[in-house]
Design a protein around this motif. Sequence first.
Motif, PDB file in Angstrom:
ATOM      1  N   LYS A   1      -0.749  -3.998   1.897  1.00  0.00           N
ATOM      2  CA  LYS A   1      -2.146  -3.640   1.843  1.00  0.00           C
ATOM      3  C   LYS A   1      -3.188  -4.477   2.664  1.00  0.00           C
ATOM      4  O   LYS A   1      -2.750  -5.768   2.903  1.00  0.00           O
TER       5      LYS A   1
ATOM      6  N   ALA B   1      -5.497   7.311   0.079  1.00  0.00           N
ATOM      7  CA  ALA B   1      -5.173   7.399   1.225  1.00  0.00           C
ATOM      8  C   ALA B   1      -5.743   8.652   2.065  1.00  0.00           C
ATOM      9  O   ALA B   1      -5.592   9.637   1.681  1.00  0.00           O
TER      10      ALA B   1
ATOM     11  N   GLN C   1      -8.378   3.099   0.217  1.00  0.00           N
ATOM     12  CA  GLN C   1      -7.634   1.558   0.422  1.00  0.00           C
ATOM     13  C   GLN C   1      -6.847   1.720   1.639  1.00  0.00           C
ATOM     14  O   GLN C   1      -6.450   0.869   2.397  1.00  0.00           O
ATOM     15  N   CYS C   2      -6.751   3.016   2.235  1.00  0.00           N
ATOM     16  CA  CYS C   2      -5.783   3.120   3.413  1.00  0.00           C
ATOM     17  C   CYS C   2      -6.141   4.325   3.973  1.00  0.00           C
ATOM     18  O   CYS C   2      -6.704   5.357   3.748  1.00  0.00           O
TER      19      CYS C   2
ATOM     20  N   THR D   1      -6.330  -0.820   4.903  1.00  0.00           N
ATOM     21  CA  THR D   1      -5.126  -0.528   5.372  1.00  0.00           C
ATOM     22  C   THR D   1      -5.271   0.664   6.466  1.00  0.00           C
ATOM     23  O   THR D   1      -5.794   1.479   6.391  1.00  0.00           O
TER      24      THR D   1
ATOM     25  N   ASN E   1     -10.527  -2.322   9.544  1.00  0.00           N
ATOM     26  CA  ASN E   1      -9.368  -3.082   9.084  1.00  0.00           C
ATOM     27  C   ASN E   1      -9.738  -4.675   8.603  1.00  0.00           C
ATOM     28  O   ASN E   1      -9.478  -4.961   7.613  1.00  0.00           O
TER      29      ASN E   1
ATOM     30  N   MET F   1       0.845  -1.207  -0.110  1.00  0.00           N
ATOM     31  CA  MET F   1      -0.144  -0.034   0.080  1.00  0.00           C
ATOM     32  C   MET F   1       0.788   1.235  -0.044  1.00  0.00           C
ATOM     33  O   MET F   1       0.660   2.171  -0.660  1.00  0.00           O
TER      34      MET F   1
END
Length: 281
Positions: free
Chosen positions: A36, A88, A165-166, A198, A192, A5
């Motif tokens: 990830k 992010a 994704q994060c 992530t 999570n 990630m």
Amino acid sequence: MSDMMVECKDLTFKYVNGENGEEKYAINGVNLSVKKGEFLVVLGHNGSGKSTIAKHINALLLPSGGKVYVDGIDTSDVNNTWEVRKRAGMVFQNPDNQMVATIVEEDVAFGPENLGIEPSEIRKRVDDSLKKVEMYEYRKHAPHLLSGGQKQRIAIAGILAMRPQCIILDEPTAMLDPIGRKEVISTIKDVNKNYGITIILITHYMDEAAEADRIVVMDQGKVMMEGVPREVFSQVETMKKIGLDVPQVTELAYELQKSGININTKILNVDEMVDALCQLK
């Protein structure tokens, strides 16, 4: 696609000290990879560089040297900034600074609206995100009437609605009471584990750090230690040298062993401590 990630490669970040105009390194040659789906905690006292790293992952800061890649995207290219921030999201320390609307659901809709998402899709995302952080029944409330823990969960919902994704969280529980802290940490773990997002959590609470898959300890702009919580926290001496605590039970086990009691020092919580004590002959 890579299963990383975030990748920091020989990352340095310099700033000019206001008092005497000299250059100082906030980050000094950091190599760090985050997989990830990982739940990573970054520890370090103030001035260790941990918040500076967080801001690099969200492209709020750009490297003085080295590279940061988020999902393989080079953050130092300004054309990539939006792409990086889509992937992010960032949650800060003070929940009040993150509230933009007077009604909870409008606050959560703010991010996806800025991404230009269709109204019907925004509606779906807002409801979905509020359910994920267990704040759906508060959707019509005014944020300023909520507790600190509830406000942070709304902030997390606002990031979730952008489908990142994060999520990077910079001391999100520092201003909360113990109940609010518990609520926020359980929300982070849930997001999570159940949604594969992530998590990079910066904290100075050792009990929060004990929940992570992996811990990175920073000091003076460098990575000093990394490993699973058990490995990192059992190095009590090293942690104390850096000026950090370990969970109270871990320290208790360490002190007991130092005084000649044969006890496992890789203990992270009270239940494990009780088990270890019951096994003593």
